[in-house]
Design an enzyme around this catalytic site. Structure first.
Site, PDB file in Angstrom:
ATOM      1  N   HIS A 153       1.991  30.848   7.369  1.00  0.00           N
ATOM      2  CA  HIS A 153       2.896  30.468   8.692  1.00  0.00           C
ATOM      3  C   HIS A 153       3.626  28.988   8.206  1.00  0.00           C
ATOM      4  CE1 HIS A 153       4.097  29.067  12.637  1.00  0.00           C
ATOM      5  NE2 HIS A 153       4.023  30.431  13.150  1.00  0.00           N
ATOM      6  N   ASP A 161       0.565  37.820  14.084  1.00  0.00           N
ATOM      7  CA  ASP A 161       1.085  39.213  13.810  1.00  0.00           C
ATOM      8  C   ASP A 161      -0.284  40.030  13.167  1.00  0.00           C
ATOM      9  OD1 ASP A 161       4.220  37.984  13.233  1.00  0.00           O
ATOM     10  OD2 ASP A 161       3.385  39.220  14.807  1.00  0.00           O
TER      11      ASP A 161
HETATM   12  C1  SDX Z   1       5.977  34.774  12.946  1.00  0.00           C
HETATM   13  O1  SDX Z   1       8.003  30.191  12.966  1.00  0.00           O
HETATM   14  C2  SDX Z   1       7.109  30.735  13.799  1.00  0.00           C
HETATM   15  O2  SDX Z   1       6.720  30.038  14.676  1.00  0.00           O
HETATM   16  C3  SDX Z   1       7.135  32.165  13.765  1.00  0.00           C
HETATM   17  C4  SDX Z   1       6.114  32.942  14.494  1.00  0.00           C
HETATM   18  C5  SDX Z   1       6.567  32.845  16.122  1.00  0.00           C
HETATM   19  O3  SDX Z   1       5.744  32.650  17.058  1.00  0.00           O
HETATM   20  O4  SDX Z   1       7.935  32.656  16.365  1.00  0.00           O
HETATM   21  O5  SDX Z   1       4.711  32.221  14.502  1.00  0.00           O
HETATM   22  C6  SDX Z   1       6.063  34.431  14.313  1.00  0.00           C
HETATM   23  O6  SDX Z   1       7.006  35.100  12.521  1.00  0.00           O
HETATM   24  C7  SDX Z   1       4.623  34.536  12.228  1.00  0.00           C
HETATM   25  C8  SDX Z   1       5.098  34.797  10.613  1.00  0.00           C
HETATM   26  C9  SDX Z   1       5.049  36.359  10.404  1.00  0.00           C
HETATM   27  N1  SDX Z   1       5.190  36.709   9.204  1.00  0.00           N
HETATM   28  C10 SDX Z   1       4.510  37.137   8.184  1.00  0.00           C
HETATM   29  O7  SDX Z   1       3.480  37.398   8.338  1.00  0.00           O
HETATM   30  C11 SDX Z   1       4.934  37.678   6.812  1.00  0.00           C
HETATM   31  C12 SDX Z   1       4.169  36.939   5.750  1.00  0.00           C
HETATM   32  N2  SDX Z   1       4.202  35.392   5.655  1.00  0.00           N
HETATM   33  C13 SDX Z   1       4.924  34.808   4.764  1.00  0.00           C
HETATM   34  O8  SDX Z   1       6.048  35.567   4.059  1.00  0.00           O
HETATM   35  C14 SDX Z   1       5.188  33.447   5.024  1.00  0.00           C
HETATM   36  O9  SDX Z   1       3.795  32.942   5.061  1.00  0.00           O
HETATM   37  C15 SDX Z   1       5.972  32.872   6.048  1.00  0.00           C
HETATM   38  C16 SDX Z   1       7.545  33.569   6.164  1.00  0.00           C
HETATM   39  C17 SDX Z   1       5.157  33.203   7.399  1.00  0.00           C
HETATM   40  C18 SDX Z   1       6.080  31.520   5.827  1.00  0.00           C
HETATM   41  O10 SDX Z   1       6.938  31.053   5.015  1.00  0.00           O
HETATM   42  P1  SDX Z   1       7.157  29.605   4.198  1.00  0.00           P
HETATM   43  O11 SDX Z   1       6.764  28.592   5.061  1.00  0.00           O
HETATM   44  O12 SDX Z   1       8.692  29.591   3.836  1.00  0.00           O
HETATM   45  O13 SDX Z   1       6.172  29.480   3.154  1.00  0.00           O
HETATM   46  P2  SDX Z   1       6.462  30.272   1.551  1.00  0.00           P
HETATM   47  O14 SDX Z   1       7.081  31.261   1.542  1.00  0.00           O
HETATM   48  O15 SDX Z   1       7.153  28.947   0.933  1.00  0.00           O
HETATM   49  O16 SDX Z   1       5.134  30.072   0.955  1.00  0.00           O
HETATM   50  C19 SDX Z   1       4.541  28.921   0.411  1.00  0.00           C
HETATM   51  C20 SDX Z   1       3.616  29.723  -0.805  1.00  0.00           C
HETATM   52  C21 SDX Z   1       4.204  30.404  -1.739  1.00  0.00           C
HETATM   53  O17 SDX Z   1       3.403  30.555  -3.129  1.00  0.00           O
HETATM   54  P3  SDX Z   1       3.876  29.228  -4.259  1.00  0.00           P
HETATM   55  O18 SDX Z   1       5.487  29.636  -4.075  1.00  0.00           O
HETATM   56  O19 SDX Z   1       3.683  27.937  -3.500  1.00  0.00           O
HETATM   57  O20 SDX Z   1       3.120  29.646  -5.336  1.00  0.00           O
HETATM   58  O21 SDX Z   1       2.614  30.461  -0.134  1.00  0.00           O
HETATM   59  C22 SDX Z   1       2.948  31.999  -0.627  1.00  0.00           C
HETATM   60  C23 SDX Z   1       4.261  31.823  -1.083  1.00  0.00           C
HETATM   61  O22 SDX Z   1       4.455  32.889  -2.165  1.00  0.00           O
HETATM   62  N3  SDX Z   1       2.728  32.841   0.655  1.00  0.00           N
HETATM   63  C24 SDX Z   1       2.266  33.999   0.422  1.00  0.00           C
HETATM   64  C25 SDX Z   1       2.266  34.574   1.661  1.00  0.00           C
HETATM   65  N4  SDX Z   1       2.786  33.664   2.599  1.00  0.00           N
HETATM   66  C26 SDX Z   1       3.032  32.607   1.776  1.00  0.00           C
HETATM   67  N5  SDX Z   1       1.735  34.869  -0.472  1.00  0.00           N
HETATM   68  C27 SDX Z   1       1.200  35.889  -0.085  1.00  0.00           C
HETATM   69  N6  SDX Z   1       1.277  36.396   0.998  1.00  0.00           N
HETATM   70  C28 SDX Z   1       1.696  35.732   2.160  1.00  0.00           C
HETATM   71  N7  SDX Z   1       1.684  36.314   3.311  1.00  0.00           N
END
Ligand code: SDX
Length: 424
Positions: free
Chosen positions: A302, A359
């Protein structure tokens, strides 16, 4: 507390006034910075940028706190109804008994769609994604209620809140080739939705109070979440003066993305993929960690919560309670619990503060209700509707409100002359 931050650039000193919120969050006001320095700030994905002042929702990502208008989500999920929480978000206070009765009547007596609107469903294929239908039908409402441009905003808010659940249920009926089932005035918001989803003309669906309560909790947990992607979209569109329906229809589209509200559908598809792959959980955890593999663990991570998502904590308990009381043994719950355990012990996830988000468990409860996977993000949208509307109202009522128009840093060609076609 300093009342300004100091920044120096090219030998010039600049002061950025400090803004402190009611929960002591600190912001640096850069609204005059470009005019004074000629420079802009850059923040890809807006992770460090506040777009507005807002009094609707407070999140503390480190402490796992979520409050709607000051009320903790745990109390609202346990003791309130979705209609009360919707009223709270959109009006700033919990309704009195009279206000609640009037609001609930509005959500009931405006549930029907104009009969002509049913004709739009004839144009959708039965395979159409219900999020496309929801966005299209909400936008279409502005053609039935053009006076939305005038000042009877409250009536159109009620219309939108009341009719969105009917559009959602009709979209489901369209996908299975069943006739539409009309709302029943004696039912609650959640019970009416389940009735319209699962009743058929030949037999009325008896709404199980367990499912009615579970849906009430799910809708409350999804009702608002400060400046998330879809809410920021509603504010962006609303800031141009676009009407309520147009602004919310844009929010539905933003929510659809798999990184946002579309994640609940992707979580179930991921769990089913793991189940069908002989439950090889570690394989998928390793894939999620592999930078060369686009696979991510949906339902994890998140932007704001860097400890735990309080909604996931509530849903984890709700999930077990609903399945136990229904006597449902869903193998996906077991896979989800094992996946959570493995991930929370894995250094990659721990180091990046990746915890289950809202989710991760919601889809398992929707499945227990008999709601198909393609409808999960629509369920998220029904919950988020009062939050979107609350933010749209807040920006419209802001006397200092301006159209949202970010700047950029240009990285394209510098000036060059046109080359006639014959010379290219
Ligand atoms: C919702 O914003 C809100 O409030 C949203 C929400 C709401 O109520 O409106 O809470 C609802 O959208 C919840 C999130 C649902 N999405 C997912 O479950 C999709 C999977 N999660 C990710 O794609 C990610 O965690 C996000 C999109 C939720 C957050 O993305 P960020 O903040 O841009 O974080 P990032 O992509 O920069 O990740 C940071 C690191 C990265 O690795 P490094 O580059 O540091 O090596 O964490 C890794 C990412 O690759 N990472 C994951 C991951 N989520 C982040 N690696 C594997 N699996 C994951 N799910």
């Amino acid at each position: 507390m300093d009342n300004a931050a100091k920044m120096s650039l090219n030998g010039q000193e600049f002061e950025l006034p400090v803004v402190v919120g009611t929960e002591n969050e600190i912001g640096l006001d850069i609204s005059r910075f470009r005019g004074e320095s000629g420079a802009i700030t850059l923040d890809s994905g807006y992770a460090n940028t506040g777009s507005c002042l807002s009094s609707i929702c407070f999140i503390d990502g480190e402490k796992g706190i979520l409050r709607y208008r000051g009320y903790p989500i745990e109390q609202l999920a346990q003791r309130a109804t979705f209609s009360e929480v919707s009223y709270l978000l959109m009006n700033g206070e919990l309704p009195t008994a009279t206000e609640n009765a009037q609001f609930r009547d509005g959500l009931t007596y405006h549930s029907m769609l104009h009969e002509d609107m049913k004709k739009f469903f004839e144009g959708f294929r039965h395979t159409s994604h219900p999020m496309a239908i929801l966005s299209a039908m909400i936008s279409t409402m502005s053609t039935y209620y053009p006076e939305v441009e005038e000042d009877d905003i409250e009536r159109n808010i009620i219309r939108l809140m009341a009719k969105a659940k009917t559009v959602a249920a009709f979209a489901y009926k369209k996908s299975i080739g069943h006739p539409f089932v009309y709302p029943k005035n004696e039912l609650s918001y959640s019970a009416n939705f389940l009735h319209m989803m699962f009743s058929v003309p030949t037999e009325s669906y008896d709404v199980d109070p367990i499912l009615e309560d579970a849906l009430n909790v799910l809708l409350i947990l999804h009702a608002d979440h400060e400046q998330n992607c879809s809410t920021s979209t509603v504010r962006m569109v609303g800031s141009s003066g676009a009407n309520l329906y147009a602004s919310v229809a844009a929010g539905v589209s933003a929510l659809w993305g798999p990184l946002h509200g579309g994640a609940n559908q992707k979580v179930i598809e991921m769990l089913e993929q793991i189940r069908d792959d002989e439950g090889d959980l570690q394989k998928y955890v390793d894939r999620a960690k592999d930078k060369d593999d686009p696979f991510r663990l949906f339902g994890f991570g998140h932007r704001v919560y860097k400890n735990f998502d309080p909604r996931a904590t509530i849903l984890r308990e709700q999930c077990k309670k609903v399945l136990d009381r229904l006597g449902v043994d869903d193998p996906l719950l077991g896979i989800a619990q094992q996946l959570e355990k493995i991930a929370l012990e894995d250094e990659y996830f721990v180091k990046r503060n990746l915890y289950p988000n809202v989710d991760f468990y919601s889809g398992i409860i929707y499945r227990a209700m008999g709601i198909p996977t393609k409808m999960f993000t629509v369920m998220f949208a029904l919950g988020r509707l009062p939050g979107w509307i609350a933010h749209w109202k807040e920006l419209r009522e802001d006397p200092k409100g301006r159209i949202n128009r970010p700047r950029q840093i240009y990285t394209g060609y510098q000036e060059r002359d046109y080359v006639p076609l014959a010379e290219r």
